[in-house]
Scaffold this motif. Structure first.
Motif, PDB file in Angstrom:
ATOM      1  N   CYS B  24       0.834  -1.212   0.000  1.00  0.00           N
ATOM      2  CA  CYS B  24       0.000   0.000   0.000  1.00  0.00           C
ATOM      3  C   CYS B  24       0.864   1.255   0.000  1.00  0.00           C
ATOM      4  O   CYS B  24       0.531   2.242  -0.661  1.00  0.00           O
ATOM      5  CB  CYS B  24      -0.927   0.001   1.214  1.00  0.00           C
ATOM      6  N   ILE B  25       1.998   1.219   0.747  1.00  0.00           N
ATOM      7  CA  ILE B  25       2.902   2.374   0.767  1.00  0.00           C
ATOM      8  C   ILE B  25       3.483   2.605  -0.636  1.00  0.00           C
ATOM      9  O   ILE B  25       3.528   3.734  -1.131  1.00  0.00           O
ATOM     10  CB  ILE B  25       4.023   2.174   1.817  1.00  0.00           C
ATOM     11  N   LEU B  27       2.212   1.695  -3.500  1.00  0.00           N
ATOM     12  CA  LEU B  27       1.120   2.180  -4.345  1.00  0.00           C
ATOM     13  C   LEU B  27       0.848   3.656  -4.062  1.00  0.00           C
ATOM     14  O   LEU B  27       0.630   4.455  -4.987  1.00  0.00           O
ATOM     15  CB  LEU B  27      -0.135   1.344  -4.083  1.00  0.00           C
ATOM     16  N   ALA B  28       0.888   4.009  -2.776  1.00  0.00           N
ATOM     17  CA  ALA B  28       0.647   5.406  -2.384  1.00  0.00           C
ATOM     18  C   ALA B  28       1.738   6.311  -2.954  1.00  0.00           C
ATOM     19  O   ALA B  28       1.450   7.429  -3.406  1.00  0.00           O
ATOM     20  CB  ALA B  28       0.602   5.513  -0.863  1.00  0.00           C
ATOM     21  N   ILE B  29       2.999   5.817  -2.970  1.00  0.00           N
ATOM     22  CA  ILE B  29       4.104   6.624  -3.530  1.00  0.00           C
ATOM     23  C   ILE B  29       3.866   6.851  -5.026  1.00  0.00           C
ATOM     24  O   ILE B  29       4.026   7.964  -5.528  1.00  0.00           O
ATOM     25  CB  ILE B  29       5.465   5.929  -3.270  1.00  0.00           C
ATOM     26  N   ILE B  31       0.979   6.787  -6.618  1.00  0.00           N
ATOM     27  CA  ILE B  31      -0.159   7.713  -6.777  1.00  0.00           C
ATOM     28  C   ILE B  31       0.280   9.147  -6.474  1.00  0.00           C
ATOM     29  O   ILE B  31      -0.086  10.088  -7.161  1.00  0.00           O
ATOM     30  CB  ILE B  31      -1.343   7.285  -5.864  1.00  0.00           C
ATOM     31  N   TRP B  32       1.102   9.279  -5.420  1.00  0.00           N
ATOM     32  CA  TRP B  32       1.583  10.609  -5.016  1.00  0.00           C
ATOM     33  C   TRP B  32       2.401  11.251  -6.144  1.00  0.00           C
ATOM     34  O   TRP B  32       2.219  12.416  -6.476  1.00  0.00           O
ATOM     35  CB  TRP B  32       2.412  10.472  -3.737  1.00  0.00           C
ATOM     36  N   CYS B  33       3.318  10.444  -6.722  1.00  0.00           N
ATOM     37  CA  CYS B  33       4.143  10.953  -7.831  1.00  0.00           C
ATOM     38  C   CYS B  33       3.253  11.374  -9.004  1.00  0.00           C
ATOM     39  O   CYS B  33       3.428  12.451  -9.579  1.00  0.00           O
ATOM     40  CB  CYS B  33       5.132   9.880  -8.308  1.00  0.00           C
ATOM     41  N   MET B  36       1.393  14.563  -8.181  1.00  0.00           N
ATOM     42  CA  MET B  36       2.292  15.734  -8.238  1.00  0.00           C
ATOM     43  C   MET B  36       2.510  16.167  -9.684  1.00  0.00           C
ATOM     44  O   MET B  36       2.477  17.345 -10.021  1.00  0.00           O
ATOM     45  CB  MET B  36       3.651  15.379  -7.616  1.00  0.00           C
ATOM     46  N   TYR B  37       2.726  15.162 -10.546  1.00  0.00           N
ATOM     47  CA  TYR B  37       3.021  15.447 -11.952  1.00  0.00           C
ATOM     48  C   TYR B  37       1.796  16.039 -12.655  1.00  0.00           C
ATOM     49  O   TYR B  37       1.889  17.021 -13.378  1.00  0.00           O
ATOM     50  CB  TYR B  37       3.467  14.167 -12.657  1.00  0.00           C
ATOM     51  N   SER B  40       0.988  19.654 -11.482  1.00  0.00           N
ATOM     52  CA  SER B  40       1.965  20.721 -11.720  1.00  0.00           C
ATOM     53  C   SER B  40       1.586  21.497 -12.984  1.00  0.00           C
ATOM     54  O   SER B  40       0.947  20.950 -13.887  1.00  0.00           O
ATOM     55  CB  SER B  40       3.351  20.117 -11.868  1.00  0.00           C
ATOM     56  N   LEU B  44       0.663  17.006 -16.995  1.00  0.00           N
ATOM     57  CA  LEU B  44      -0.353  16.602 -17.966  1.00  0.00           C
ATOM     58  C   LEU B  44      -1.647  17.372 -17.745  1.00  0.00           C
ATOM     59  O   LEU B  44      -2.150  17.431 -16.630  1.00  0.00           O
ATOM     60  CB  LEU B  44      -0.638  15.106 -17.824  1.00  0.00           C
ATOM     61  N   VAL B  56     -10.509   6.085 -16.416  1.00  0.00           N
ATOM     62  CA  VAL B  56     -10.662   5.898 -14.969  1.00  0.00           C
ATOM     63  C   VAL B  56     -11.511   4.655 -14.727  1.00  0.00           C
ATOM     64  O   VAL B  56     -12.538   4.501 -15.315  1.00  0.00           O
ATOM     65  CB  VAL B  56     -11.337   7.138 -14.347  1.00  0.00           C
TER      66      VAL B  56
END
Lengths: 295, 56
Positions: B24-25, B27-29, B31-33, B36-37, B40, B44, B56
């Motif tokens: 899960c961590i 996967l969370a990283i 999703i977080w990346c 962020m992308y 920004s 995209l 989706v």
């Protein structure tokens, strides 16, 4: 093949682009930004973990796996350029959100109830000791009635409402609203009495309704020897946080369904202890235990 | 009350699956990346996402 190479190249450049962007972003991070990001990731991981654990032992777990396979099929059809399959999957996916909400409706309801129920439960514990006396009296009445009915092999199904309100179940039966006494319970379940078929719902330690209909469990791993009454108790314990007591008509055993589990062969004493543990605060439960030892 | 909280905590840790949490961590990283992308200014846009056929 050309399409696949082009797709891989596009995706490759996108990944490189994302890594470059993240490198630049992380270089400009302050300590507070790092702490905030770590907190963000940990919180997201915890939500994901809770969601997976929540769905793991439910039927929706398999549906979730089916959904993952479905998405994989869409991705593969895109990557391999399968136009016809991709179009059909696309058309079916358009109604996907509505279908998802319909399929996961019980789980969404369950999750929201849990989300709202747990903090409220803790809040309610503050005033729990105030009505402990009434609860102890109610437990004694239920245990006495259950033991007596077990002895005479009279079938009974008693639902004790807790934080999840059971208005819809109560409305499916006949409203009684009477004081909770062993005689009252025994007369409701007396064979051939008009209200003996169905469950009694107890709200605020009063007999609220009788002859109520409960949802049956859909679990496949239930002992095949268990009848409809036990299945209804288990189904009810899956749907809410109520405590359900069953007296078997065939064997005269007392069972208790709570939190998706059915435990069997209770005696008057063990039933009292278990009910005290669930319905009373720790202090009152230990008090009840001491009272029993004194007896 | 304290004892009940202690037992609830003990039950939680007994049922805790560290490997699942690790997944899960990760996967969370990811999703977080991605978040962020996407969020920004140079990342995209919605148009670019639809052009990439991200569903989706």
């Amino acid at each position: 093949m050309n399409f696949l190479t082009a797709m891989m190249a596009t995706e490759g450049s996108l990944v490189v682009d994302i890594f470059r962007f993240l490198g630049q972003k992380l270089a400009a991070f302050t300590v507070i930004d790092y702490v905030r990001s770590v907190l963000d990731i940990l919180l997201l991981a915890f939500i994901l973990y809770a969601a997976v654990r929540f769905l793991w032992d439910r039927r929706a777990g398999k549906l979730l796996m089916g959904l993952a396979i479905w998405m994989l099929a869409i991705l593969l059809s895109r990557l391999l350029g399968l136009v016809a399959v991709g179009t059909i999957l696309d058309i079916l996916s358009e109604a996907g959100i509505v279908v998802l909400v319909l399929i996961f409706q019980p789980e969404i309801r369950d999750a929201l109830e849990k989300l709202g129920g747990e903090p409220m439960k803790n809040f309610k514990n503050l005033s729990a000791d105030m009505d402990a006396e009434a609860t102890v009296e109610g437990i004694n009445a239920i245990c006495e009635a259950a033991t007596e009915m077990a002895r005479s092999k009279t079938g009974a199904l008693i639902v004790i409402e807790r934080s999840t309100k059971l208005g819809d179940i109560i409305r499916s039966g006949v409203e009684v609203d009477s004081k909770l006494t062993p005689y009252m319970l025994r007369s409701v379940f007396f064979p051939n009495s008009p209200l003996h078929d169905g469950a009694v719902v107890i709200r605020n330690m009063r007999v609220c309704s009788a002859g109520c209909l409960l949802p049956l469990t859909r679990r496949q791993d239930v002992d095949p020897n268990l009848g409809t009454r036990h299945r209804a108790a288990l189904g009810m314990s899956e749907a809410c946080d109520a405590v359900i007591i069953v007296v078997s008509e065939e064997t005269g055993t007392i069972s208790l369904a709570y939190n998706r589990n059915l435990t069997r062969d209770y005696t008057s004493q063990t039933l009292k202890l278990r009910l005290s543990e669930i319905l009373l605060s720790t202090h009152s439960a230990s008090h009840a235990r001491k009272e029993d030892k004194a007896k | 009350m304290k004892r009940r909280r202690f037992f609830a905590a003990r039950r939680f840790f007994r049922r805790f699956n560290p490997w699942l949490f690790l997944v899960c961590i990760l996967l969370a990283i990811v999703i977080w990346c991605a978040a962020m992308y996407v969020q920004s200014p140079g990342g995209l846009s919605a148009a670019a996402l639809s052009a990439l056929h991200v569903s989706v």
